[in-house]
Design an enzyme around this catalytic site. Structure first.
Site, short mmCIF file in Angstrom:
data_model
loop_
_atom_site.label_atom_id
_atom_site.label_comp_id
_atom_site.label_asym_id
_atom_site.label_seq_id
_atom_site.Cartn_x
_atom_site.Cartn_y
_atom_site.Cartn_z
N LYS A 173 0.79 -1.23 0.00
CA LYS A 173 0.00 0.00 0.00
C LYS A 173 0.83 1.29 0.00
O LYS A 173 0.45 2.27 0.65
CB LYS A 173 -0.94 0.02 1.22
CG LYS A 173 -1.97 -1.08 1.21
CD LYS A 173 -2.78 -1.11 2.48
CE LYS A 173 -1.97 -1.61 3.65
NZ LYS A 173 -2.80 -2.00 4.80
N ASP A 208 -5.42 -5.85 10.62
CA ASP A 208 -6.74 -5.18 10.64
C ASP A 208 -7.90 -6.13 10.32
O ASP A 208 -9.02 -5.95 10.82
CB ASP A 208 -6.77 -3.94 9.74
CG ASP A 208 -6.26 -4.19 8.33
OD1 ASP A 208 -5.85 -5.32 8.03
OD2 ASP A 208 -6.27 -3.23 7.52
#
Ligand code: BGC
Length: 475
Positions: A173, A208
């Site tokens: 990312k 997450d």
């Protein structure tokens, strides 16, 4: 015999452009469309790859045991700190679990600059330690007798060796800090906290997706999986210990463990995914070429750039934005077409596509745009957005089928901007899942129950710190 599922996602207007424009659109429609047969093949391959990752180390989908054993009851209580790093923002959260599936949170948010994302891990950790310090002062928690327990949501691939230990294997990312891969992010951050005398002890390390699963399960005990469909993409689910063939760490306190699939890396070999030249262009110019190919086809960080790659290709062929005086400076810059523009564009069902026009004008300074061009841009967004949702459906159906979801059904918690804000994303996922799970097509939404698990990363990390407590006490 089950009834057919009536597709819910809407279709856009015909293009009615020049023969060249129409031919181009027909061609890319073919390239971006995944029919049912192909989608089934992708889902089947996904299940095979899950099983490979469960049996051996170093597989493409790494299937990381999270060391989170068992599930929550919703009755857990207490105050926990959580730190969330891995999306667009860094967040520090104070979570109060109240029992009965209820909780309260107070949090603070800080942006992680491009310099920090690509600088040294030491600088990043010092910055995080400062943010935690400031938050504790604001909450009058800086002078505590005992160190505060913190759950750390670190949303990058980490091979865990304990609930609060692990080795980072890669960045994703757009992050690329030096001095982190091959090291334990908990130790690096704990060092920075010690150096700055911040009274916090990291007791849990959590992805997450694992956090999202746990926070969904706190309210809905039938939860089998947690997903992030946002800046990046990934999923975690509850697995039977007997299926984790590669497990070598001895007895556990439960017969189940949460697995972080790291499905963003699915099919890095590119044997199955219909990767187009527009995706390849994005991949080549990314910080991690060849890696996370599935993530690049389905995540908020990348979808806008894929759309931009199609648009600029059409511009190069004089098929789009070629009216005299058109200003194409902004659209020509990398990552200038954000995924949030796609959301705005796709939400426009008006006959004159006023929102599409306004989005192009306000954000990209494209002023001389005719109606055909508006329809073309909308269609490109629809193609890229639909492909993303259908691929996400293949992953979700893969997990649901692997975990043997039956007519009693199961809950899946999802967090992330794409799922929360992109119009039709959920409808398109359901359409895809109905094709992939035909026996359940008549009632797919009540069998695989997708739901927004807002703040899975914050609440989830606090819950993991709580699970860590429970496991510690029961050992
Ligand atoms: C990371 C995952 C994370 C996902 C969603 C991916 O890039 O590899 O660990 O769960 O993004 O944030």
């Amino acid at each position: 015999m089950s009834k057919a599922h009536a597709p819910k996602a809407a279709k856009s207007q015909p293009i009615n452009g020049s023969p060249e424009q129409n031919a181009y659109m027909d061609d890319i429609t073919k390239q971006f469309t995944i029919d049912t047969e192909k989608l089934i093949a992708i889902k089947d391959h996904f299940i095979v790859e899950m099983e490979k990752g469960l049996s051996k180390e170093k597989q493409t989908m790494v299937m990381i045991p999270s060391y989170v054993e068992g599930r929550l009851t919703g009755q857990e209580q207490g105050h926990y700190l959580a730190l969330d790093l891995g999306g667009t923002n860094l967040r520090v959260v104070l979570v109060t679990l109240e029992g009965h599936g209820k909780f309260k949170t107070v949090s603070t948010k800080a942006r992680v600059s491009e310099e920090l994302k690509t600088g040294s891990m030491r600088d990043l950790c010092e910055y995080i330690a400062d943010c935690i310090d400031t938050f504790l002062t604001e909450q009058n928690l800086e002078n505590v007798d005992e160190d505060l327990a913190l759950g750390f949501t670190f949303s990058f691939p980490v091979l865990q060796s304990k609930i609060n230990r692990g080795i980072q294997t890669a960045w994703t990312k757009g992050f690329n800090c030096t001095g982190a891969v091959g090291k334990d992010p908990v130790l690096l951050l704990q060092d920075a906290l010690l150096r700055k005398h911040v009274p916090v002890k990291i007791t849990a390390l959590v992805n997450d997706t694992v956090g999202t699963l746990l926070s969904n399960a706190y309210q809905k005990p039938e939860t089998v999986a947690g997903l992030i469909l946002g800046t990046g993409s990934n999923g975690a689910y509850v697995e039977q210990m007997t299926n984790i063939k590669k497990w070598k760490d001895g007895a556990t306190t439960s017969h189940e463990m949460v697995i972080n699939t790291e499905f963003g890396a699915f099919d890095n070999e590119r044997v199955m995914l219909p990767v187009t030249r527009f995706d390849n262009k994005l991949d080549r110019k990314s910080i991690n070429p060849h890696f996370q190919i599935f993530e690049k086809l389905i995540s908020g960080m990348y979808l806008g750039e894929i759309v931009r790659n199609v648009i600029t290709d059409m511009m190069d062929r004089n098929l789009l934005f070629c009216q005299p005086g058109q200003n194409t400076d902004i659209i020509s810059g990398h990552y200038q077409f954000e995924t949030s523009f796609m959301s705005a564009i796709e939400s426009d069902d008006s006959p004159d596509l006023a929102t599409v026009r306004e989005t192009l004008d306000t954000n990209l300074n494209l002023i001389k745009v005719d109606d055909v061009e508006l329809r073309i841009v909308k269609r490109i967004c629809e193609l890229v957005g639909t492909r993303a949702a259908r691929l996400a459906a293949a992953a979700i159906a893969g997990i649901a089928i692997h975990t043997k979801v039956d007519r009693k059904g199961a809950d899946i918690g999802i967090d992330g901007s794409l799922y929360e804000f992109y119009p039709s994303f959920e409808d398109r996922i359901y359409d895809g899942m109905a094709e992939l799970m035909p026996d359940f097509a008549d009632d797919i939404q009540n069998i695989v129950r997708l739901g927004l698990a807002r703040d899975g990363s914050g609440v989830g990390a606090a819950l993991t710190a709580c699970v860590a407590d429970k496991m510690f006490k029961s050992k």
